[in-house]
Structures are given as C-alpha cells and as structure tokens.
Scaffold this motif. Structure first.
Motif, PDB file in Angstrom:
ATOM      1  N   ILE A 120       0.836  -1.202   0.000  1.00  0.00           N
ATOM      2  CA  ILE A 120       0.000   0.000   0.000  1.00  0.00           C
ATOM      3  C   ILE A 120       0.868   1.248   0.000  1.00  0.00           C
ATOM      4  CG2 ILE A 120      -1.806   1.272   1.221  1.00  0.00           C
ATOM      5  CD1 ILE A 120      -2.631  -1.336   2.547  1.00  0.00           C
ATOM      6  N   CYS A 121       0.488   2.204  -0.823  1.00  0.00           N
ATOM      7  CA  CYS A 121       1.129   3.515  -0.842  1.00  0.00           C
ATOM      8  C   CYS A 121       0.026   4.558  -0.970  1.00  0.00           C
ATOM      9  CB  CYS A 121       2.118   3.603  -2.000  1.00  0.00           C
ATOM     10  SG  CYS A 121       3.307   4.940  -1.846  1.00  0.00           S
ATOM     11  N   SER A 122       0.400   5.814  -0.945  1.00  0.00           N
ATOM     12  CA  SER A 122      -0.628   6.847  -1.059  1.00  0.00           C
ATOM     13  C   SER A 122      -1.226   6.882  -2.454  1.00  0.00           C
ATOM     14  CB  SER A 122      -0.057   8.220  -0.676  1.00  0.00           C
ATOM     15  OG  SER A 122       1.086   8.508  -1.454  1.00  0.00           O
TER      16      SER A 122
ATOM     17  N   PHE B 192       3.896 -16.494  -4.355  1.00  0.00           N
ATOM     18  CA  PHE B 192       3.159 -15.325  -3.899  1.00  0.00           C
ATOM     19  C   PHE B 192       2.215 -14.832  -4.991  1.00  0.00           C
ATOM     20  CE2 PHE B 192       7.400 -15.390  -2.062  1.00  0.00           C
ATOM     21  CZ  PHE B 192       7.155 -15.244  -0.710  1.00  0.00           C
ATOM     22  N   ILE B 193       1.104 -14.246  -4.545  1.00  0.00           N
ATOM     23  CA  ILE B 193       0.259 -13.454  -5.442  1.00  0.00           C
ATOM     24  C   ILE B 193       0.383 -12.023  -4.948  1.00  0.00           C
ATOM     25  CG2 ILE B 193      -2.062 -13.038  -6.324  1.00  0.00           C
ATOM     26  CD1 ILE B 193      -2.714 -15.948  -5.731  1.00  0.00           C
ATOM     27  N   ALA B 194       1.035 -11.187  -5.734  1.00  0.00           N
ATOM     28  CA  ALA B 194       1.349  -9.816  -5.314  1.00  0.00           C
ATOM     29  C   ALA B 194       0.261  -8.853  -5.772  1.00  0.00           C
ATOM     30  CB  ALA B 194       2.700  -9.389  -5.887  1.00  0.00           C
ATOM     31  N   HIS B 195      -0.115  -7.945  -4.883  1.00  0.00           N
ATOM     32  CA  HIS B 195      -1.106  -6.916  -5.162  1.00  0.00           C
ATOM     33  C   HIS B 195      -0.542  -5.576  -4.700  1.00  0.00           C
ATOM     34  CE1 HIS B 195      -4.133 -10.229  -5.363  1.00  0.00           C
ATOM     35  NE2 HIS B 195      -3.492 -10.692  -4.299  1.00  0.00           N
ATOM     36  N   SER B 196      -1.089  -4.503  -5.228  1.00  0.00           N
ATOM     37  CA  SER B 196      -0.736  -3.170  -4.738  1.00  0.00           C
ATOM     38  C   SER B 196      -1.947  -2.267  -4.854  1.00  0.00           C
ATOM     39  CB  SER B 196       0.453  -2.584  -5.512  1.00  0.00           C
ATOM     40  OG  SER B 196       0.080  -2.247  -6.845  1.00  0.00           O
ATOM     41  N   ALA B 197      -1.961  -1.229  -4.026  1.00  0.00           N
ATOM     42  CA  ALA B 197      -3.094  -0.297  -4.027  1.00  0.00           C
ATOM     43  C   ALA B 197      -2.652   1.022  -3.403  1.00  0.00           C
ATOM     44  CB  ALA B 197      -4.271  -0.877  -3.250  1.00  0.00           C
ATOM     45  N   GLY B 198      -3.458   2.048  -3.653  1.00  0.00           N
ATOM     46  CA  GLY B 198      -3.191   3.367  -3.083  1.00  0.00           C
ATOM     47  C   GLY B 198      -4.361   3.849  -2.248  1.00  0.00           C
TER      48      GLY B 198
ATOM     49  N   ILE C 262      -7.339   1.277  -2.723  1.00  0.00           N
ATOM     50  CA  ILE C 262      -7.371   0.278  -1.652  1.00  0.00           C
ATOM     51  C   ILE C 262      -8.768  -0.321  -1.464  1.00  0.00           C
ATOM     52  CG2 ILE C 262      -7.818   1.946   0.189  1.00  0.00           C
ATOM     53  CD1 ILE C 262      -5.930   0.358   1.954  1.00  0.00           C
ATOM     54  N   GLY C 263      -9.791   0.441  -1.865  1.00  0.00           N
ATOM     55  CA  GLY C 263     -11.163  -0.037  -1.728  1.00  0.00           C
ATOM     56  C   GLY C 263     -11.423  -1.341  -2.468  1.00  0.00           C
ATOM     57  N   GLU C 264     -10.669  -1.602  -3.538  1.00  0.00           N
ATOM     58  CA  GLU C 264     -10.839  -2.855  -4.280  1.00  0.00           C
ATOM     59  C   GLU C 264     -10.584  -4.071  -3.401  1.00  0.00           C
ATOM     60  OE1 GLU C 264      -9.039  -3.505  -8.032  1.00  0.00           O
ATOM     61  OE2 GLU C 264      -9.327  -1.435  -8.726  1.00  0.00           O
TER      62      GLU C 264
ATOM     63  N   CYS D 203      -7.089   2.766   8.989  1.00  0.00           N
ATOM     64  CA  CYS D 203      -7.616   1.713   8.124  1.00  0.00           C
ATOM     65  C   CYS D 203      -8.244   0.631   8.988  1.00  0.00           C
ATOM     66  CB  CYS D 203      -6.489   1.113   7.281  1.00  0.00           C
ATOM     67  SG  CYS D 203      -7.022  -0.159   6.115  1.00  0.00           S
ATOM     68  N   PRO D 204      -9.413   0.120   8.625  1.00  0.00           N
ATOM     69  CA  PRO D 204     -10.017  -0.966   9.411  1.00  0.00           C
ATOM     70  C   PRO D 204      -9.106  -2.185   9.433  1.00  0.00           C
ATOM     71  CG  PRO D 204     -11.561  -0.080   7.792  1.00  0.00           C
ATOM     72  CD  PRO D 204     -10.227   0.494   7.450  1.00  0.00           C
TER      73      PRO D 204
END
Length: 280
Positions: free
Chosen positions: A122-124, A145-151, A181-183, A207-208
């Motif tokens: 996670i990043c901004s 690994f299954i890599a994901h990223s989000a802002g 990140i909502g995804e 963040c929850p």
C-alpha cells in the motif's frame, strides 16, 4: 501487571487524541515517527501533540530516541504486550469464550510449504513504490506469492518514470494499473497474508483491521515522485527507490516460511523494513 499501573495506562489512553497518537505509532511499530509527521497526519497542533506525547511517555507506553537533530517516538511493545495480557489473562481470567476468536486461525490454510501467499503493498498513490513492490514480488517470488498493490488516494495513475524503470529491468508492465485500496476491502476480495505500507502517508492512514489477521509491516521509503531536477536526475531517484525495494523483496521472498512461526515472521518482516537493513 499491577492494577495501579494498568489503571494508569488505561487512563492515559482514555483521551481520544492520545489514543489516536498511540494507534498511529502502532501502525509504524517497531519504527519511530517524528512529531511533525504525527501532527500532520492527525491534524493536531504541535503544542497539543507535545502534551500527549509527554503523557504517553510518562506512562511508559511510548519511548523517544534522538537521531541527529530529530526526535523519534515509538511504541513500547513490552508494556503494550503486558497491557493486553492483563486484559486477557487477569481481567478476562483467560476465558476461552473471550480468547478463542483471538487465538484460532481465521481460516483453514494448506501446509506452509505448499501455501501461496497473498501480499498487498500500500502507498498513497499506487503510482511508483507500491507498483515496484508488486512487480518485484510477482517476478522474484517463484510462484509462491500473489502480489497486489493499491493506493489510499483515488484517481492515481502509473508514473512514467516508474514504468520506465520496471521495463528497463525486464518486468512486464502490460497488465499493471493503479488501484484504490477499496478494491481489496470489498466482499469477495482476496484475503491477505501480508500487508505492507511502503510510504509514511499510507502507514499513517486510519484503516479498518484486515480480515484474516495478516502480518503487517512498514517498509517506508521517500517518494520518488517528489524528486526535483532534470529528467535524468529524477530517473536516478526512481532507480534508487526500485533498488531499495528490490533488496527488501529479495530478502522477503527468501524467508524460510515453512520453518517460521507467526512471531518469527513478524520479527523478520520488521527487520527487513528497518533502516539498518538498507544500510548493511
């Protein structure tokens, strides 16, 4: 833990802003944070924050260390562990109906040696650092690994300097995109095993809790998007950021997951995220 100490620490955390400061520092744990960064993230006046930091330090909940001209505040994890244990074991009398949800696995998992791990960075903006991390783990992880990223910021786009660095290092960028990140907070989203923040802004975000109780870590690096100068100078900053993340991803992917328990994994994740790791 003695009752008087427990009452004192609970009373200290009983103020909304002090609790917010403590929660923010826990998101960076075990690393420290400068007061200026805390004040900005929590929108607190510097003198107000100073009072709260003083109270938390006096209660032993946080520690302060000087690095050069800066003060860094960090959580006292030993006292925090004792406080949680006091609630669970002393006050709660270790009742199984209170502890079961904390101790049982959140879901059935395959043997550690066979498991494929879901990892979220996670990043901004999800335009450079977290994109670097996603591509690196995807390509260096050897199908483990299954890599994901989000802002955390909506409407971001992939930075062209970041894409150029990835392509120059042999990463396929055809399917990469900037994601919010909502995804990953929707029903049916992949359940994460690890969640890493790679910038201070995203770590400071409220963040929850993530479903499945993933191991979390903060691997913060300066934002290359803010680099000044010529295009060549900017490209160099992006390349340096990529290199720092590559060192961390290589160390993470090489961990002997099958032989490490959850605490050992957390300690390894924290060590990889430390400044000392990049300096060695």
């Amino acid at each position: 833990m003695e009752n008087n100490l427990a009452a004192y620490t609970f009373a200290t955390l009983g103020h909304t802003d002090r609790l917010a400061v403590f929660r923010l520092l826990m998101r960076f744990a075990p690393q420290g944070v400068r007061p200026t960064e805390m004040a900005e993230a929590l929108r607190l006046k510097p003198n107000t924050l100073s009072h709260h930091l003083s109270d938390l330090t006096a209660a032993g909940l946080i520690r302060v260390a000087r690095q050069g001209r800066s003060l860094f505040y960090s959580v006292n994890l030993d006292l925090t562990e004792a406080l949680i244990g006091y609630l669970a074991l002393d006050v709660g009398r270790a009742r199984p109906d209170l502890l079961t949800s904390l101790s049982r696995p959140s879901r059935e998992t395959p043997a550690m040696s066979d498991k494929i791990w879901n990892v979220l960075f996670i990043c901004s903006g999800n335009s450079a650092r977290s994109i670097f991390a996603e591509a690196l783990l995807r390509d260096l992880g050897k199908d483990r690994f299954i890599a994901h990223s989000a802002g955390t910021r909506a409407g971001s786009q992939l930075n062209p300097f970041a894409l150029a660095v990835l392509e120059r290092n042999g990463h396929d960028t055809a399917t990469m995109r900037s994601k919010h990140i909502g995804e990953f907070q929707q029903p049916g989203a992949p359940v994460m095993d690890f969640v890493f923040t790679v910038c201070d802004t995203s770590a400071a975000e409220e963040c929850p809790p993530w479903p499945g109780q993933p191991i979390t870590g903060h691997w913060g690096l300066p934002d290359p998007v803010k680099a000044q100068g010529t295009d060549a100078e900017k490209a160099l900053v992006f390349a340096q950021t990529y290199g720092a993340l590559r060192r961390r991803i290589e160390a993470f992917a090489a961990l002997p997951f099958a032989s490490l328990d959850r605490l050992s994994l957390q300690n390894r994740v924290d060590a990889i995220g430390s400044d000392a790791f990049l300096e060695n």
